[in-house]
Design an enzyme around this catalytic site. Structure first.
Site, PDB file in Angstrom:
ATOM      1  N   HIS A  45      24.475  25.250 -51.819  1.00  0.00           N
ATOM      2  CA  HIS A  45      24.073  26.665 -51.853  1.00  0.00           C
ATOM      3  C   HIS A  45      22.574  26.769 -51.646  1.00  0.00           C
ATOM      4  CE1 HIS A  45      23.813  30.867 -53.055  1.00  0.00           C
ATOM      5  NE2 HIS A  45      22.773  30.516 -53.809  1.00  0.00           N
ATOM      6  N   GLU A  89      39.249  40.408 -15.908  1.00  0.00           N
ATOM      7  CA  GLU A  89      40.279  39.472 -16.387  1.00  0.00           C
ATOM      8  C   GLU A  89      41.659  39.965 -15.972  1.00  0.00           C
ATOM      9  OE1 GLU A  89      40.719  36.470 -18.106  1.00  0.00           O
ATOM     10  OE2 GLU A  89      42.847  36.986 -17.967  1.00  0.00           O
ATOM     11  N   VAL A 122      38.414  30.716 -13.279  1.00  0.00           N
ATOM     12  CA  VAL A 122      39.831  31.022 -13.511  1.00  0.00           C
ATOM     13  C   VAL A 122      40.631  29.754 -13.814  1.00  0.00           C
ATOM     14  CG1 VAL A 122      39.838  33.153 -12.153  1.00  0.00           C
ATOM     15  CG2 VAL A 122      40.272  30.973 -11.011  1.00  0.00           C
ATOM     16  N   GLY A 176      37.613  36.223 -14.531  1.00  0.00           N
ATOM     17  CA  GLY A 176      38.194  35.344 -15.554  1.00  0.00           C
ATOM     18  C   GLY A 176      37.406  35.405 -16.851  1.00  0.00           C
ATOM     19  N   VAL A 199      36.777  30.606 -21.271  1.00  0.00           N
ATOM     20  CA  VAL A 199      35.602  29.996 -21.898  1.00  0.00           C
ATOM     21  C   VAL A 199      34.381  30.006 -20.982  1.00  0.00           C
ATOM     22  CG1 VAL A 199      36.528  28.557 -23.726  1.00  0.00           C
ATOM     23  CG2 VAL A 199      36.730  27.787 -21.405  1.00  0.00           C
ATOM     24  N   ILE A 200      34.567  29.606 -19.718  1.00  0.00           N
ATOM     25  CA  ILE A 200      33.400  29.512 -18.834  1.00  0.00           C
ATOM     26  C   ILE A 200      32.854  30.907 -18.511  1.00  0.00           C
ATOM     27  CG2 ILE A 200      32.627  28.818 -16.514  1.00  0.00           C
ATOM     28  CD1 ILE A 200      34.432  26.408 -16.707  1.00  0.00           C
TER      29      ILE A 200
HETATM   30  P1  NAI Z   1      40.142  29.378 -18.864  1.00  0.00           P
HETATM   31  O1  NAI Z   1      41.523  28.900 -18.696  1.00  0.00           O
HETATM   32  O2  NAI Z   1      39.471  29.257 -20.164  1.00  0.00           O
HETATM   33  O3  NAI Z   1      40.055  30.924 -18.471  1.00  0.00           O
HETATM   34  C1  NAI Z   1      40.408  31.403 -17.201  1.00  0.00           C
HETATM   35  C2  NAI Z   1      40.680  32.897 -17.304  1.00  0.00           C
HETATM   36  O4  NAI Z   1      40.823  33.401 -16.003  1.00  0.00           O
HETATM   37  C3  NAI Z   1      41.966  33.212 -18.059  1.00  0.00           C
HETATM   38  O5  NAI Z   1      41.712  34.193 -19.030  1.00  0.00           O
HETATM   39  C4  NAI Z   1      42.898  33.692 -16.959  1.00  0.00           C
HETATM   40  O6  NAI Z   1      43.836  34.646 -17.406  1.00  0.00           O
HETATM   41  C5  NAI Z   1      41.915  34.310 -15.978  1.00  0.00           C
HETATM   42  N1  NAI Z   1      42.406  34.384 -14.618  1.00  0.00           N
HETATM   43  C6  NAI Z   1      43.125  33.451 -13.941  1.00  0.00           C
HETATM   44  N2  NAI Z   1      43.389  33.869 -12.685  1.00  0.00           N
HETATM   45  C7  NAI Z   1      42.817  35.099 -12.555  1.00  0.00           C
HETATM   46  C8  NAI Z   1      42.732  36.032 -11.492  1.00  0.00           C
HETATM   47  N3  NAI Z   1      43.290  35.797 -10.299  1.00  0.00           N
HETATM   48  N4  NAI Z   1      42.088  37.214 -11.712  1.00  0.00           N
HETATM   49  C9  NAI Z   1      41.511  37.474 -12.919  1.00  0.00           C
HETATM   50  N5  NAI Z   1      41.569  36.615 -13.955  1.00  0.00           N
HETATM   51  C10 NAI Z   1      42.205  35.439 -13.780  1.00  0.00           C
HETATM   52  O7  NAI Z   1      39.333  28.649 -17.693  1.00  0.00           O
HETATM   53  P2  NAI Z   1      37.783  28.441 -17.445  1.00  0.00           P
HETATM   54  O8  NAI Z   1      36.969  29.426 -18.202  1.00  0.00           O
HETATM   55  O9  NAI Z   1      37.638  28.385 -15.976  1.00  0.00           O
HETATM   56  O10 NAI Z   1      37.535  27.014 -18.072  1.00  0.00           O
HETATM   57  C11 NAI Z   1      38.259  25.899 -17.572  1.00  0.00           C
HETATM   58  C12 NAI Z   1      38.451  24.808 -18.584  1.00  0.00           C
HETATM   59  O11 NAI Z   1      37.228  24.202 -18.905  1.00  0.00           O
HETATM   60  C13 NAI Z   1      39.054  25.333 -19.860  1.00  0.00           C
HETATM   61  O12 NAI Z   1      40.414  24.989 -19.867  1.00  0.00           O
HETATM   62  C14 NAI Z   1      38.323  24.608 -20.937  1.00  0.00           C
HETATM   63  O13 NAI Z   1      39.169  23.701 -21.586  1.00  0.00           O
HETATM   64  C15 NAI Z   1      37.198  23.841 -20.267  1.00  0.00           C
HETATM   65  N6  NAI Z   1      35.920  24.252 -20.832  1.00  0.00           N
HETATM   66  C16 NAI Z   1      35.720  24.154 -22.175  1.00  0.00           C
HETATM   67  C17 NAI Z   1      34.566  24.599 -22.740  1.00  0.00           C
HETATM   68  C18 NAI Z   1      34.407  24.518 -24.210  1.00  0.00           C
HETATM   69  O14 NAI Z   1      35.114  23.789 -24.852  1.00  0.00           O
HETATM   70  N7  NAI Z   1      33.524  25.269 -24.816  1.00  0.00           N
HETATM   71  C19 NAI Z   1      33.496  25.174 -21.954  1.00  0.00           C
HETATM   72  C20 NAI Z   1      33.818  25.265 -20.565  1.00  0.00           C
HETATM   73  C21 NAI Z   1      34.985  24.817 -20.058  1.00  0.00           C
END
Ligand code: NAI
Length: 478
Positions: A457, A215, A282, A192, A195-196
């Protein structure tokens, strides 16, 4: 006699604890139930939720440590500074992170005492409703049934796991284990590229891991403005992250030696990734099971979210509200906080409002990515005529002085009215710079407003002003 409250908040994360504080400020008798002890040595429930205990705060502590390590290892020489051999004590790095988390959770306990909020230590679930209010069962260190006139559900989310990939948070981790590896993995696999995956992948790469991110989708960072996503992909690949798009994950095997991920690459070829540790990132799912929602006539939707009113976060049960990761909208701590404040004020009879279009997003990679409002693709899709202005950090003296010349600011403004419709930043301190854009959009500012306002600046903020000028083809330093 059971304890009774005006407002009971279920969950002590950013949505819940902020709702509790605001409700207390407004004069209500407030309780907040929390059951998760995370890594607390005494097993005491900890306030702060995922964000503070196993998310935003600890990951930013590790990002900072790994950035310092990378700077000392590779970038100080550019400043004429010679250091001896640079070593990383990963236990000390993790202990520093844990100390920051402990300090912050204790800080919330202090705020609860200051605001006379009762902390109920245990899992809260609905038992039913009477004329006095809702009956909530608390099950944990505290065991009792309390009554509350209003209830705010702020139970957050947990990592989504994949079938047949058991997460033990040692060999195969989600966000929890990915923040506390006991040693630096030589090879780290990540499933995945969201973001994480990108944030944790960057942390461990900087301290020496060889990182491969797999991904499923063919497009990198699909929700991000295409121009930024392209730039990010280029920069991350140059830094050494191996990002493979459009893969299909097959069997994953873990044993004492490590983890092997079988997958099909985007060309349909069978591949194997052998790594010491694997992170599965994911997406996340809302924590809405075991809340006894059925006892008060509430149902979740097909993805487990609690349906709420778009403007008030009210559920279908009168006096019951839900905020943060358990309802529609982005799973972001600051969105949850704002909804917590909104609901407390609605209970007090006020008329607050959240403009979801003005909620900023940040990805804490290096460089950071931050944006607010619409992307170019969204504007094109909606048929809105816009003009774009872009300015690079490479033409900014402060960025050059900092040795941080990568990335740019892009401002999208309405072609006719000049109203700012979206601001997109990839570059140093993007998470702080985006606040100016959020303020501008909340005030319905035009690009010309930012262009005419005096910016200090030399500062990175001048890049924002130059991008605003560029929407009218009059950037001054390019
Ligand atoms: P995410 O939704 O950002 O990314 C998950 C990724 O995994 C996507 O690109 C998706 O296409 C991929 N994926 C899904 N199933 C898959 C599979 N079977 N095989 C390969 N790739 C696959 O989710 P993530 O990174 O787990 O974060 C979860 C939530 O936590 C986010 O929605 C975010 O809002 C929140 N978060 C926000 C942060 C920030 O604001 N900086 C930091 C960490 C988390």
């Amino acid at each position: 006699m059971s304890q009774s409250f005006d407002v009971l908040v279920i969950g002590g994360g950013p949505g819940g604890y902020i709702a509790a504080i605001r409700a207390a400020q407004l004069g209500f008798k407030v309780a907040c139930a929390e059951s998760n002890a995370y890594d607390d040595p005494k097993g005491e429930p900890r306030l702060g939720g995922t964000c503070l205990n196993v998310g935003c705060i600890p990951s930013k502590a590790l990002l900072a440590s790994s950035e310092e390590f990378e700077k000392a290892s590779h970038h100080l020489a550019d400043h004429g500074i010679t250091v001896g051999s640079v070593k990383l004590d990963s236990n000390k790095m993790l202990a520093r992170k844990d100390a920051i988390v402990t300090k912050m959770t204790s800080g919330i306990q202090f705020l609860f005492r200051k605001n006379k909020i009762t902390l109920l230590k245990g899992h809260a679930s609905f038992e039913g409703k009477s004329a006095e209010g809702y009956q909530i069962k608390i099950d944990g260190k505290d065991k009792e049934i309390v009554t509350a006139k209003n209830v705010i559900i702020a139970t957050g989310s947990k990592a989504r796991h994949l079938p047949n990939i058991p997460v033990d948070n040692v060999l195969i981790s989600d966000n929890v284990g990915g923040l506390k590896f006991d040693s630096i993995p030589k090879k780290l696999g990540v499933i995945g590229a969201g973001v994480i995956g990108l944030e944790l992948g960057s942390v461990w790469r900087r301290v020496g891991s060889e990182v491969t991110i797999l991904e499923g989708l063919p497009t990198f960072l699909g929700a991000v403005d295409e121009g930024l996503a392209k730039e990010a992909h280029k920069l991350f690949t140059k830094q050494g992250l191996d990002i493979q798009m459009g893969v299909k994950i097959g069997e994953v095997k873990a044993d004492k030696k490590g983890v092997v991920v079988n997958y099909t690459d985007s060309a349909g070829k069978a591949q194997k990734l052998a790594c010491d540790r694997l992170i599965v990132s994911v997406g996340r799912v809302p924590n809405t099971d075991k809340l006894g929602l059925d006892k008060i006539g509430l149902k979740v939707d097909e993805r487990g979210f609690i349906p709420v009113d778009d403007h008030t976060c009210a559920t279908a049960a009168p006096g019951v509200y839900a905020v943060g990761d358990v309802v529609r909208g982005p799973m972001l701590a600051h969105k949850a906080e704002d909804e917590g404040v909104l609901v407390a004020e609605i209970i007090a009879g006020q008329k607050p409002h959240i403009d979801y279009n003005c909620i900023p997003w940040v990805i804490y990679t290096d460089p950071e990515i931050a944006w607010v409002g619409k992307t170019e693709q969204q504007l094109i899709g909606a048929g809105i005529a816009y003009k774009a202005g872009q300015f690079p950090f490479a033409a900014n003296g402060r960025a050059l002085g900092m040795g941080r010349s990568e990335g740019f600011v892009k401002i999208l403004a309405d072609a006719k009215t000049d109203e700012i419709l979206g601001v997109h930043i990839i570059g140093p301190n993007a998470s702080d710079l985006i606040a100016e854009a959020a303020v501008a959009m909340e005030f319905k500012a035009a690009a010309e407003d930012i262009a005419r306002i005096c910016h200090p600046h030399p500062s990175l903020s001048e890049v924002m002003r130059e991008a605003a000028l560029a929407t009218d083809s009059r950037a001054l330093n390019m």
